[in-house]
Motif scaffolding. Sequence first.
Motif, PDB file in Angstrom:
ATOM      1  N   ALA B  14     -13.651 -24.767  -4.241  1.00 29.97           N
ATOM      2  CA  ALA B  14     -14.693 -25.490  -4.984  1.00 29.97           C
ATOM      3  C   ALA B  14     -14.135 -26.245  -6.172  1.00 29.97           C
ATOM      4  O   ALA B  14     -14.849 -27.011  -6.817  1.00 29.97           O
ATOM      5  CB  ALA B  14     -15.756 -24.496  -5.459  1.00 29.97           C
ATOM      6  N   LYS B  15     -12.855 -26.051  -6.484  1.00 26.48           N
ATOM      7  CA  LYS B  15     -12.368 -26.534  -7.779  1.00 26.48           C
ATOM      8  C   LYS B  15     -12.144 -28.031  -7.834  1.00 26.48           C
ATOM      9  O   LYS B  15     -11.885 -28.567  -8.911  1.00 26.48           O
ATOM     10  CB  LYS B  15     -11.101 -25.793  -8.173  1.00 26.48           C
ATOM     11  CG  LYS B  15      -9.861 -26.179  -7.414  1.00 26.48           C
ATOM     12  CD  LYS B  15      -8.746 -25.245  -7.857  1.00 26.48           C
ATOM     13  CE  LYS B  15      -7.518 -25.420  -7.013  1.00 26.48           C
ATOM     14  NZ  LYS B  15      -6.624 -24.255  -7.137  1.00 26.48           N
ATOM     15  N   CYS B  20     -19.103 -29.258 -14.178  1.00 26.42           N
ATOM     16  CA  CYS B  20     -19.344 -27.864 -14.544  1.00 26.42           C
ATOM     17  C   CYS B  20     -20.395 -27.827 -15.643  1.00 26.42           C
ATOM     18  O   CYS B  20     -20.462 -26.899 -16.418  1.00 26.42           O
ATOM     19  CB  CYS B  20     -18.067 -27.162 -14.979  1.00 26.42           C
ATOM     20  SG  CYS B  20     -18.162 -25.359 -14.818  1.00 26.42           S
ATOM     21  N   LYS B  58     -18.473 -21.447 -10.039  1.00 21.65           N
ATOM     22  CA  LYS B  58     -18.484 -22.583  -9.116  1.00 21.65           C
ATOM     23  C   LYS B  58     -17.782 -22.168  -7.833  1.00 21.65           C
ATOM     24  O   LYS B  58     -16.571 -21.994  -7.825  1.00 21.65           O
ATOM     25  CB  LYS B  58     -17.768 -23.770  -9.779  1.00 21.65           C
ATOM     26  CG  LYS B  58     -17.648 -24.995  -8.904  1.00 21.65           C
ATOM     27  CD  LYS B  58     -17.350 -26.260  -9.698  1.00 21.65           C
ATOM     28  CE  LYS B  58     -16.142 -26.171 -10.594  1.00 21.65           C
ATOM     29  NZ  LYS B  58     -15.864 -27.457 -11.277  1.00 21.65           N
ATOM     30  N   PHE B 107     -22.978 -22.593  -9.778  1.00 23.12           N
ATOM     31  CA  PHE B 107     -22.908 -23.906  -9.129  1.00 23.12           C
ATOM     32  C   PHE B 107     -22.498 -23.629  -7.696  1.00 23.12           C
ATOM     33  O   PHE B 107     -21.355 -23.282  -7.429  1.00 23.12           O
ATOM     34  CB  PHE B 107     -21.884 -24.792  -9.844  1.00 23.12           C
ATOM     35  CG  PHE B 107     -21.656 -26.142  -9.205  1.00 23.12           C
ATOM     36  CD1 PHE B 107     -22.328 -26.556  -8.067  1.00 23.12           C
ATOM     37  CD2 PHE B 107     -20.749 -27.032  -9.773  1.00 23.12           C
ATOM     38  CE1 PHE B 107     -22.113 -27.802  -7.499  1.00 23.12           C
ATOM     39  CE2 PHE B 107     -20.521 -28.284  -9.208  1.00 23.12           C
ATOM     40  CZ  PHE B 107     -21.194 -28.665  -8.071  1.00 23.12           C
ATOM     41  N   SER B 109     -22.072 -24.682  -3.746  1.00 24.41           N
ATOM     42  CA  SER B 109     -21.887 -25.766  -2.798  1.00 24.41           C
ATOM     43  C   SER B 109     -21.497 -25.126  -1.474  1.00 24.41           C
ATOM     44  O   SER B 109     -21.341 -23.912  -1.392  1.00 24.41           O
ATOM     45  CB  SER B 109     -20.779 -26.679  -3.341  1.00 24.41           C
ATOM     46  OG  SER B 109     -20.561 -27.749  -2.481  1.00 24.41           O
TER      47      SER B 109
END
Lengths: 301, 419
Positions: B14-15, B20, B58, B107, B109
């Motif tokens: 995800a990075k 953020c 995240k 967060f 995804s």
Amino acid sequence: MTRGQPGPPEDAAGTREGGEAGGAGAGRAAPETFTVLLPSYADFAAWRAAARKLLAAAIPPEAVEWRTPEDPPGLFTGPPPPDAVGPPLAVPRDFVEMAELAVRHADRERFALLHSLLWDARARPGLLRTPTEPRMARLGAMARAVRRDAHKMHAFLRFREIDTAEGPRSVAWFEPEHHIVEAEAGFFVRRFAILRWSILTPRRCAHWDGAALAFTLGARRADAPAEDAAEDLWRTYFASIFNPARLKPDAMRAEMPKKYWRNLPEAEVIPELMKGAEGRVRAMLGQQPKAPGRRQKPGAK
Amino acid sequence: MDLRAKLALLADAAKYDASCASSGTEKRDSRAGGLGSTEGMGICHAYAPDGRCISLLKVLLTNACVFDCAYCINRATSNVPRARFTVAELVKLTLAFYRRNYIEGLFLSSGIIRSPDYTIEQLIRVARTLREEHGFLGYIHLKTIPEAAPELLAEAGRWADRLSINVELPQVASLKRLAPEKDLPAIGGAMQQLSSRIAEAREAKRTARRAAPPRFAPAGQSTQMIVGADDSDDRSILGKGAELYEKYGLRRVYYSGYSPIPEASSLLPPAPPPLLREHRLYQADWLLRFYGFGTEEILSGGEGGMLDLEIDPKLAWALKHRAVFPVDINAAPRELLLRVPGLGARNVDRILAARQEGRVRLADLARLRVPLRKVAPFLLAPDHRAAPGLLDSPRLRAMLTAPAGLGAQARPRQLSLFP
């Protein structure tokens, strides 16, 4: 306060004429210095009440020594200022907001600085709206420092959960730079009202039992728990979200200065992440493009 | 795979999403029940050694994906191991981190699995469980899938503070080549849907009399563009950004320098990320949103549709429009002061306040921590007049970019990875 008067001499000079006679002094010998003892190190309401009294009695800033119970005892303690009632002093809202923050600053001259600004504002009301004036600039810097300290407390405080006879409790150790624990406890109440928690700091501790806040005197780092079961996962997350191809340790340190690291569980992996970054990037840049892998089927896990 | 291994894999995956943010949502607090609060200001709870803020947990729900985007580590044909969180695992992890004050929220995804509808349903389940079963009041950002059914988008906005759909590449041709399954018109359509729902919810809230109307993504929507993966110039990137701000009222456009990934595609040979270019794009984006600049004005500071890498875009613009200067600090309107290199919006407002009380001098600016060396050539003040001819001098640029003492170290340069 006779020494360390904030502001350059030319500003102080202008203040004399208004205060010299010292309206309250008529008929008796005015002492050279009054001492105002505030009940706590960051008590804005008490400071404001005292400042109103001083202005009403026309006592100039250089004739006042401000003290709080947290200050080391002074050599000399003057009498408290006489009671006096004067007309309310209208000041800009922005100034009040800055003053509320500035009284939490660790600078021992904070109360005297505010007093001297109010004193001069009698003759020059625009002073309090002039951010470029040297003392106003200093006040602005103090307010900013307190705001930043509060923001860093919201950000970098870490709870550790322990079991107690009454159930789980979240305990944090934090070292703020300024006198902000009382003012910022509300943030943690609004966020963690459902938990029972304690925030320990060197000067004050805040405790929430689910219904009410209580404050006690300072604690030591060793009074807080030394670890928490979730920290291992948190360090894993911290290490994995880091992109070694974007190594920028200065940017990290600008926002998360090293003085906070000893109380941040994730900070212990920073050195190894930095050390390993170069090798990881070299490996990525040097890789031979591989043949595409087998395409996943829709619905594959 | 144990939880720790999954977390490592799905956070790593995800990075590459730059966002953020945890700011700009409605105010909530837990005194009436629930866990968590949002107070408008975002909080960065940590900073990684890449200098980026860590505000949210995240992660991807799964890194399995049927799409084959060349720039993405999770593309269908990459050889990375795959994993998937259960809803319960994600909920537990979010709450455990939040209770310890590590994060502002989640967060979430995901790679596209089975179908867009199925995928977004999984994300919604996590958000709904957090909100409904655990009274979670922290921040939730959900990545949205453009092709998902409208009623699913509507539900996502009910639980989330922010929604986002990544454009990734500003040109249709690049998307065709590098992200063949992505569909730019579908993305625009979904952004349009979100935009009108966000506006409706805001209007309903404004006019609500009694019961609170249903919420929809109170922190708005954002997007991301990858910089340096294709041949798009800064004009097409900034132009696309400006278009999205205007058409869909986006809160933020993020620019993410294409970063080398393990398992790189042969279509995209790995290269160091263009960090300085990314930085200049963010500066330009700022000028666009808060300083009254137009896209073409900003680009006129550079050459051939690219921003000047060596100097910031406001200085670049000023050096090419020297006739505008010097600006009288005591007479110029706000819009003009905002154009002075080295003067930020907040200091412009302080100068305007100080002007009410008397003449402002260059020495006053020093107290506001304005970089005097940078602003001086462009300003006129009672105690300052630039040396004759300086503004027109061909040497001005060199003078402003020359290192001067310690201050020079703070100036950004093209970052070389291995000096």
